[in-house]
Every structure is written in structure tokens, then in C-alpha cells.
Design an enzyme around this catalytic site. Sequence first.
Site, PDB file in Angstrom:
ATOM      1  N   ASP A 289       1.269  94.951  92.291  1.00 57.54           N
ATOM      2  CA  ASP A 289       2.177  95.269  93.033  1.00 57.54           C
ATOM      3  C   ASP A 289       1.655  96.696  93.538  1.00 57.54           C
ATOM      4  OD1 ASP A 289       4.989  95.153  93.707  1.00 57.54           O
ATOM      5  OD2 ASP A 289       5.173  96.852  92.448  1.00 57.54           O
TER       6      ASP A 289
ATOM      7  N   GLU B 154      -1.447  93.696  96.417  1.00 55.31           N
ATOM      8  CA  GLU B 154      -0.427  93.935  97.679  1.00 55.31           C
ATOM      9  C   GLU B 154      -0.793  95.437  98.089  1.00 55.31           C
ATOM     10  OE1 GLU B 154       4.318  94.720  98.175  1.00 55.31           O
ATOM     11  OE2 GLU B 154       3.319  95.456  96.829  1.00 55.31           O
TER      12      GLU B 154
END
Length: 495
Positions: free
Chosen positions: A205, A264
Site C-alpha cells: 500500500d 501501489e
Amino acid sequence: MAPPGTEWWRSASIYQVYLRSFADGNGDGVGDIAGLRARLPYLRDLGVDALWIAPWYPSPMADGGYDVADYCDIDPLFGTLAAADALLADAHELRLRVVLDIVPNHCSNRHRWFAEALAAGPGSPERGRFWFRPGRGPNGEEPPNDWPSHFGGPAWTRVADGEWYLHLFAPEQPDFNWESPDVVAEFERILRFWLDRGVDGFRIDVAHGLLKDATLADEPEPFPAGGFSSDWRTAIDQPGVHEIYRDWRRLVGSYPGDRVLVGEIVFTSQARVAPYLRPDELQLAFNFSLLSQEWDAGAIRASIDESLAALPIVTWVLENHDVTRLVTRFGEREARAAALLLLALPGPAFIYQGQELGLEEVDLPDESRQDPIFRRSNGERLGRDGCRVPIPWSRELPERSWLPVPAEWAERSVEAQLDDDTSFLALYTRALRARPRGRFAWLEAPDGALAFERGDLTCVVNVAAAPIPVADVVVASEELGEALPPGAAAWVRRA
Ligand code: NOJ
């Protein structure tokens, strides 16, 4: 499932499980591990190679689990560690790989370390694991710099003793300070914890955000409307972040079985993503460029070309739990055509749960909305709940559900679509089985259409051109006559 050592991820179809909206095993209205375990055969039959599971760790759910209170356990809402182990074993039995979502940029304000930092006070080593700073202005009443939070409002919140702490997202998500050796060591422990349990990799993330410019300087460029920008300089994408990924790559590489790191990394330009994919860093990064394209042949082609030119390996994404559903963006027929585009492009493809059912964005009543974006922008931004509504499994919709499921979804359910050879689900299932491999090259196509070869198939997408004659069709986005109408796509055998 490709055997170990074959870099299975290079051409994988990876299915994103947003756990709390996938399948509810215990009837409490929230998806869980038991529900996912029971539906693994569905995913095997769909034909995907791997699952990416959204954060399942103990969390107050201020941001749907992206606020992690303990990285080495499972939230009771979702199950137990024993259930997670059983899930991994079952998935592997069915030849499905499992990629976990790891959230290293920030934790929850309920994480033990954050409580310790608050208690220990200014200047303490406990505070050094986060970004605590005095404020600006006469009594330190202004935040330490001008950074806005991604979710609205400033990226700083003041605590009782007057210091401020940094959170690029919600105030419940304090950013870790990756200059702190404690943080580095803790994440090594966390990665090992899950690698030892057999996970096949991690989706990272906000992978580009871990380090900040340590001077915490204001951003040089003015902020765009809406605040946070993916093209920021000082808050994200610091050179030192690459050292972290070199370490992580060494770590995952020391485990058997070809484990993967997927970042990401959100920049407008894919060229800025490329350094993260150097041979000793991450194997993959999401390529979000198709997410922002209109249904326009020129724009789609330019986006594909930019990605292929910029990146050593390109992933393809049309949906995820943060963006408006494809059917709503493009229209229903177009979304079916886009599925054939997605699955014909060279490289790994990500499919977000419900994409294979053609689910649309749900227009939820305000009182149902839970995304912090909605609250923090005073309702100006609707947030991401509309793409997170639990997916319908049977015509009989669940009585309890953490977001309301529209009644029309009975006929969109897996049960309904399994009976229908013309359904979205049937299309995805056929396409996933026939995914072409091999050389990619553009072919000539009329204006408003795209055509490319991929191994022994040709993919033709008629975005908005006059009908295109096709023969020898292997998979089509809809029933065809002799020609492909605008809004349709087909894979045809190459002569
Ligand atoms: C990206 C995730 O996909 C999103 O859902 C989350 O809110 C932010 N990172 C913060 O963790």
C-alpha cells in the site's frame, strides 16, 4: 498454477478480494475468511491464478482495514490466524496463490506504538517512530507544513501536549517514520511472519510514500483542487525508498516459491514508476493509467503505449476498491469489450471482485456511506463505498450487509449468471481460459478502433468505428453477426 521458479506473476490473472464485501461466512453482514474459503472453488473455476486479499489485520476500520492495529494477527470480524492458515492451505491445494496487502506507510492510531508515542511525549524515541513536530505560528497553532491529507483537511493533527503528527490519509492513520530503525526492523519481522505462513507475496500500500523529505518542506508546486496530488515531490517518492525495496526483495527472494512484491505506486507518468521495477526491487507495480481513460480509442492506445514504453513489465487494471466501477464509467457493453482488451494485453491483469459480474457503482444514501473521504470532505466527495458493496452470490440477497445491496442485483448474482451463457461471468470465464500469450504488436485498424496481435490471436476492439468484419472468432464480448459493432470486442484466430 505455474511451478515455482517460473515467475508465474509475469502473465498472471490476479483477483482482488475486498474481504469485507466478498462472502459472508457467518451471517453478520461482513465478508470474512470463512466465506472466502467456501468460495475458493468459484475462483478456481473462474480461472484466475492468484488472489490479493485486502488487509485482514485487527483494525478499528477507520479506513476499511487500511488502518492496521496489529500486523501479525487477524481481525475477529474476519476470523482467526488458524482460519487464515486453513485458507492458505486450501488455496494452494486449488493451485491459487495468495498475495497479502501490507500497509507500511501508516498504521492505526490504535496501534500499540502510537499509544506509546502519545504517552512518552515530545522528543522520545517512541515518538521517533512517527512524524511528530511542533506547529508553526505564534503558539504552534498552525500545522508544521502545508501538506493536505489525501482524504481532505490538513495532513497533520495536533495532540494534547501541542505537538502535531503527520497522516497522509485519515487522522486515524499516523504515518510511520521510515528513518527509524525500529520501523525497518519491525516490517522485516512482519514480512517474515507471513512468508513463514506461506503467503506468495505482498501488495504494498502507498509503496512510494514511505519516506518523506526529512526537512518536511512545503510542497514547491501549488496544490491542485482537491488537495493531495500523486505528483507531489516532498511528501512521497524519496530516493531512499528504493533501499527499502532492495531489502524486501532480498528477503522475499530468500524464500522458496517465487514470491512477488506488487507496489501501489500512483504517479500520473508511468516513467516515474519505472525505478521501482529495477531488477533488484519490486517485480510488479500497478499501472493505473487505463483507469483515467475515457472510452476513446486514441486515448486508450496512447495510455497503453506510454506504459509499454516506460515500464519493463506492465500490469493492467480497470477496477479496484478505490475507483468507480467500469460499467458506470464506460457503459455495460463497453465494459464487456474492455474485459477482452484487459485480458489480451501483455502482462499480469488484475480483476476486482464483482468486475466479472458487471456490477455497477451503487448510488448509496448518505447515511450508509462509511468512507472517511465522504465525512472529511463534508460530503463534497462521495468516496469509494459505491464500488465496495458486497457482491451478490444468490438471487436471494443477504438480509444483513454492511452496505445495502440493491434489489436489482438478484439478477446480477453469481447464481443468476452461472445459468446464463451470455452473462458477464460467462464472458470472463471464457476469456480467462483463452487468454492469449506471446508477442504483442499493433495492427492497422480503422479510426476509432484498436487491433493488435498477441501470439496466435488478434484482439479487435471497436471503440467507436463503423462495424468491422471479423471471422474465426474465439471469444466475443457479445453475440456477433458478421461484423463487430462499435462498443464490442473480439479475439479472433490469426490467419
Ligand atoms: C490505498 C488503498 O487502496 C486505499 O483503499 C487506502 O485508503 C489508502 N491506500 C490508504 O491506506
